[in-house]
Motif scaffolding. Structure first.
Motif, PDB file in Angstrom:
ATOM      1  N   SER A 124       0.776 -40.080  10.460  1.00 37.19           N
ATOM      2  CA  SER A 124       0.254 -38.721  10.582  1.00 37.19           C
ATOM      3  C   SER A 124      -0.031 -38.209   9.176  1.00 37.19           C
ATOM      4  CB  SER A 124       1.258 -37.805  11.300  1.00 37.19           C
ATOM      5  OG  SER A 124       2.465 -37.716  10.578  1.00 37.19           O
ATOM      6  N   PHE A 125      -0.957 -37.267   9.058  1.00 37.91           N
ATOM      7  CA  PHE A 125      -1.296 -36.737   7.736  1.00 37.91           C
ATOM      8  C   PHE A 125      -1.474 -35.225   7.800  1.00 37.91           C
ATOM      9  CE2 PHE A 125      -5.100 -38.275   9.872  1.00 37.91           C
ATOM     10  CZ  PHE A 125      -6.007 -37.226   9.745  1.00 37.91           C
ATOM     11  N   TYR A 126      -1.338 -34.604   6.658  1.00 39.60           N
ATOM     12  CA  TYR A 126      -1.430 -33.149   6.567  1.00 39.60           C
ATOM     13  C   TYR A 126      -2.132 -32.785   5.255  1.00 39.60           C
ATOM     14  CZ  TYR A 126       2.762 -34.126   3.804  1.00 39.60           C
ATOM     15  OH  TYR A 126       3.648 -34.657   2.904  1.00 39.60           O
ATOM     16  N   PHE A 127      -2.716 -31.570   5.203  1.00 35.66           N
ATOM     17  CA  PHE A 127      -3.484 -31.150   4.031  1.00 35.66           C
ATOM     18  C   PHE A 127      -3.638 -29.637   4.061  1.00 35.66           C
ATOM     19  CE2 PHE A 127      -6.139 -32.463   7.536  1.00 35.66           C
ATOM     20  CZ  PHE A 127      -6.993 -31.387   7.726  1.00 35.66           C
ATOM     21  N   PRO A 128      -3.900 -29.026   2.904  1.00 29.39           N
ATOM     22  CA  PRO A 128      -4.023 -27.568   2.844  1.00 29.39           C
ATOM     23  C   PRO A 128      -5.461 -27.057   2.883  1.00 29.39           C
ATOM     24  CG  PRO A 128      -3.770 -28.430   0.642  1.00 29.39           C
ATOM     25  CD  PRO A 128      -3.803 -29.630   1.565  1.00 29.39           C
TER      26      PRO A 128
END
Length: 225
Positions: A62-66
């Motif tokens: 899974s990945f996340y970013f602003p």
């Protein structure tokens, strides 16, 4: 009351030390804030997975970013092998699969999702390595790419092949159970036959004397000639 003598020089040194510690704390706070800002994006993967040779395994990610996504984010997933800058084994944009993983690698992920599963089929001994997932997407600030730093260490063992053979041997020995079932089916027939013979004999034993007694009475009562 006894008073300790004042030591101006020593007090000044202590004050300077406290000031330096305060400045260091302020700098550390600033660096921590900057570091935290850099960690606003990343890729999460399990640290270690264990697989069996000949079976399949799934590596979730899974990945996340602003950042704010562009109207057409053009998300893509790639996978690297062995180290952070290692060889690519998969690229979703090019439908590229490394020759070593031909017909054995599947990416279960849909465009727009921030999580998925990387599946490897028919594991081989030399599949043991570290796997890194890389993400690229278009934002309002331009194209951004990043990947997992530690990756997932995949260990391969031979235990499954031994485990799989054992049930097959047990299955091949099942005819014994079949023979037991057959014997179980034959025994009732023999018992039934024996019971039938016993009933016939019993009837014969009862009927013959009865008929004999009736004949004897008839013969006794018949008129004399």
């Amino acid at each position: 009351t006894t008073r300790l003598p004042s030591l101006p020089g020593r007090n000044l040194a202590v004050a300077q030390t406290l000031l330096l510690l305060l400045l260091a704390a302020c700098l550390h706070t600033g660096n921590s804030a900057g570091y935290q800002k850099m960690q606003d994006y990343g890729v999460d993967q399990p640290a270690v997975l264990n697989g069996f040779q000949g079976s399949s395994i799934e590596i979730p990610f899974s990945f996340y970013f602003p950042w704010e996504l562009a109207k057409d984010p053009q998300m893509s997933i790639a996978w690297r092998l062995k180290n952070f800058h290692g060889e690519f084994i998969y690229k979703s944009t090019l439908s590229f699969i490394h020759e070593h993983f031909k017909d054995r690698l599947i990416l279960n992920w849909t465009q727009g999702q921030t999580s998925g599963v990387h599946r490897i089929l028919n594991l081989k001994e030399n599949d043991q390595a570290i796997y890194f997932s890389k993400v690229c997407l278009q934002t309002t600030e331009g194209m951004k790419c990043w990947q997992s730093i530690p990756g997932t260490k995949l260990n391969i063992t031979h235990a499954l092949s031994t485990t799989m053979r054992t049930p097959s041997i047990i299955t091949s020995a099942d005819p014994t159970a079949g023979l037991e079932d057959i014997r179980g089916q034959r025994n009732p027939s023999l018992l039934n036959l024996g019971a039938m013979v016993g009933m016939v004999v019993a009837k014969v034993v009862v009927i013959i004397p009865l008929y004999g007694w009736m004949i004897f009475l008839w013969w006794k009562k018949r008129p004399a000639e």
